[in-house]
Each structure stands twice: as C-alpha cells, then as structure tokens.
Write a protein that holds these residues in place. Structure first.
Motif, PDB file in Angstrom:
ATOM      1  N   PRO A 114      19.498  58.163  25.163  1.00  0.00           N
ATOM      2  CA  PRO A 114      18.649  58.287  23.970  1.00  0.00           C
ATOM      3  C   PRO A 114      17.673  59.446  24.103  1.00  0.00           C
ATOM      4  CG  PRO A 114      17.904  56.471  25.341  1.00  0.00           C
ATOM      5  CD  PRO A 114      19.203  56.937  25.924  1.00  0.00           C
ATOM      6  N   GLU A 115      17.341  60.069  22.975  1.00  0.00           N
ATOM      7  CA  GLU A 115      16.377  61.159  22.985  1.00  0.00           C
ATOM      8  C   GLU A 115      14.951  60.636  22.915  1.00  0.00           C
ATOM      9  OE1 GLU A 115      17.339  63.887  19.897  1.00  0.00           O
ATOM     10  OE2 GLU A 115      19.332  64.347  20.703  1.00  0.00           O
ATOM     11  N   LYS A 116      14.781  59.429  22.384  1.00  0.00           N
ATOM     12  CA  LYS A 116      13.466  58.803  22.305  1.00  0.00           C
ATOM     13  C   LYS A 116      13.537  57.412  22.909  1.00  0.00           C
ATOM     14  CE  LYS A 116      11.755  61.311  18.253  1.00  0.00           C
ATOM     15  NZ  LYS A 116      11.104  61.186  16.916  1.00  0.00           N
ATOM     16  N   LEU A 117      12.377  56.869  23.252  1.00  0.00           N
ATOM     17  CA  LEU A 117      12.321  55.546  23.850  1.00  0.00           C
ATOM     18  C   LEU A 117      12.976  54.498  22.961  1.00  0.00           C
ATOM     19  CD1 LEU A 117       8.686  55.135  25.253  1.00  0.00           C
ATOM     20  CD2 LEU A 117      10.700  56.024  26.402  1.00  0.00           C
ATOM     21  N   VAL A 118      13.714  53.609  23.596  1.00  0.00           N
ATOM     22  CA  VAL A 118      14.205  52.401  22.947  1.00  0.00           C
ATOM     23  C   VAL A 118      13.271  51.274  23.399  1.00  0.00           C
ATOM     24  CG1 VAL A 118      16.103  50.764  22.719  1.00  0.00           C
ATOM     25  CG2 VAL A 118      16.577  53.231  22.922  1.00  0.00           C
ATOM     26  N   VAL A 119      12.487  50.744  22.470  1.00  0.00           N
ATOM     27  CA  VAL A 119      11.457  49.764  22.819  1.00  0.00           C
ATOM     28  C   VAL A 119      11.698  48.463  22.056  1.00  0.00           C
ATOM     29  CG1 VAL A 119       8.976  49.293  22.938  1.00  0.00           C
ATOM     30  CG2 VAL A 119       9.808  51.640  23.180  1.00  0.00           C
TER      31      VAL A 119
END
Length: 300
Positions: A114-119
């Motif tokens: 992923p390019e951004k956090l998976v939260v």
C-alpha cells in the motif's frame, strides 16, 4: 523493566517482574506499607502518562522492599496471580496497522504494498491476557486466523506528532495476536467485526519499557501453532516504520497514554497457506518477540 498487570486477592494490580524469579513485585502492598506517604499511581495508565518519573518511582519502591528485611512478603509468585493484559483496558479502540509487511501483502493476494497506511481498530473488549484460554468462536466463524505482532504502548499523548519526535511518545512495547475471523471480515467488506470478537486481541505477557529495547525496528518475531513455526519475520521489514506510524496516525487521531498500536504482521498466517490452515479448538498459538517474551494462548 518488564511490567505486568494482574489480579491478586480479587484486586487489579501491576508491578515489575522480579529479576531471575517467576514472581512480580506487588507495588500496591509496598506502597501501602513502605510508601512513606509518597504519592504513586494506582492505575498503570496513570503511571504510563508520567513516563520516566513513573519508572523511577517503581525502582524506589522496589529498593525499599528489598531493604525491608522481609522482601519475600512483597513478591507474588506467578502461580498466585491471575494475569491480565499489560494494559487491561485501552482509552479507546486498539489501533491496528494492516498490510505493513510486503511478504504478507503478497500471501494475501495483493499486487503491491500500500502507498498509504491501512488502519483499522479492534474493540477494547477484544483484549485478553497471556495464557488465557480463548474462544474459537465456532458459532461465528470457520476461518479464525492468527497474526503475531509487535505492539506499541503510548506514554506521552499528542496530536500531529512529528516523525523525529515519535519515539518520545512511546512508553514501551508488548506482544499482540491480532486474531481475525477471515470470513466475517470478507462478508462485511471491512475489518472491525471480523477483528473484534471477544478475546481476539491477547497481549502480553509483559510491557517492556523502551529503554530495554533500543532497536525496536530490528526484532525477530516468531509465531508457532502447536509447536510448528508459521511466522518467522523481523520488524525491520515493516513497510511503514514505527516513527512513521505514530506520525501518520496522530495526524488524524489524538493519541493518549495507554493507547496501543499494533504494527502489522509478517507472512505465514493461516489464510496464506496452501491449503489454508485456521485455528481449531485445542490449538495453542505462541508469539515470541526478542526482548519481550512469549505470548501463549490455547483455544477452546
């Protein structure tokens, strides 16, 4: 310092592990008899918020017990206590990071990291203790899975924390198993329900202060199911390192003392096997992280 939370004579307490012994110092008893009027937190989260002063206060109490002439009266053997999670109840949902190891992304069918956090989050009612028997939830799921993870415990709260200052906000580290009902997760097209079943977030056995783990970004992580190695990773392989996790999460969410952040899991989960191999009643899952210990739970 290795801290643990426990119940003794029906009361929730906390204290440091006695060095080279299977016992814990009962700080409540030491404070009551030897505290000399000195104020000291009665709840571990209140202490965590004090940071270094809290740790030094613990050391002073232990020194008084050792010099008391009867130090054994202030120790509780592990067989005498009921363990709880180091943080028995977090201020808010447990904060979790998904897809933070590239090899785990691949085994779950992802094309790229992923390019951004998976939260996502787990409800605080999911928290359980080391050695606690956990439900297999057979009435809810046919694909209960394990995920061994390093967990960060926040000491100093804050919002929009700068990456360069992130470690100043960490009190210590523990181990977590992000137990997941894969079929529930898929059916609801989101993570919360499949991640929040009762007792699906065991943590422990200890909360280790950050001074004892100078390189948290280089720790071996091994998960075994019934004695067989399933996960064999290292925290150096995180896609988003610890300081970035804190900076990014705190951009949106105010972090508070006692908040717990699960940092993601390496490859080797049950769903990633061919064929998949999920948790069954009678299985024992052990997650070990160097410098912290081993979190062990059996399912029923």
């Amino acid at each position: 310092m290795k801290l643990l939370s426990f119940r003794f004579e029906g009361k929730l307490r906390f204290g440091p592990k006695v060095k080279k012994e299977e016992a814990v110092w009962d700080l409540a008893a030491i404070r009551e008899e030897l505290g000399e009027g000195e104020s000291f937190p009665t709840h571990i989260i209140d202490g965590i918020a004090e940071g270094h002063e809290f740790v030094e206060g613990i050391r002073r109490l232990v020194e008084r017990a050792e010099a008391s002439g009867d130090p054994e009266s202030y120790k509780r053997g592990f067989g005498e206590i009921e363990w709880t999670a180091p943080i028995p109840r977090t201020p808010k949902n447990v904060i979790c990071i998904g897809k933070n190891y590239a090899d785990h992304v691949t085994e779950m069918g992802g094309d790229r990291p992923p390019e951004k956090l998976v939260v996502f989050t787990k409800a605080p009612t999911a928290i359980a203790a080391d050695e606690e028997e956990l439900p297999a939830h057979e009435n809810i799921t046919e694909s209960l899975d394990y995920e061994g993870e390093l967990a960060i415990v926040i000491g100093k709260g804050g919002r929009n924390i700068q990456k360069a200052l992130a470690y100043d906000h960490i009190f210590g580290y523990t181990i977590a198993n992000d137990i997941t009902a894969r079929d529930v997760q898929a059916a609801h097209v989101q993570f919360f329900l499949g991640k929040s079943l009762d007792k699906s977030c065991p943590m422990g056995p200890y909360l280790v202060t950050k001074d004892e783990i100078p390189e948290p970004q280089n720790l071996s992580l091994v998960t075994k199911v019934n004695g067989k190695v399933r996960q064999n990773g290292n925290t150096k392989d995180m896609i988003f390192p610890i300081d970035e996790l804190i900076a990014q999460v705190s951009l949106y969410v105010t972090l508070e003392p006692g908040d717990v952040i699960l940092t993601g899991t390496p490859s080797g989960v049950g769903k990633g096997m061919n064929p998949p191999s999920f948790i069954k009643p009678g299985d024992t899952v052990k997650v070990s992280i160097e410098g912290i210990g081993t979190l062990s739970n059996t399912f029923a």
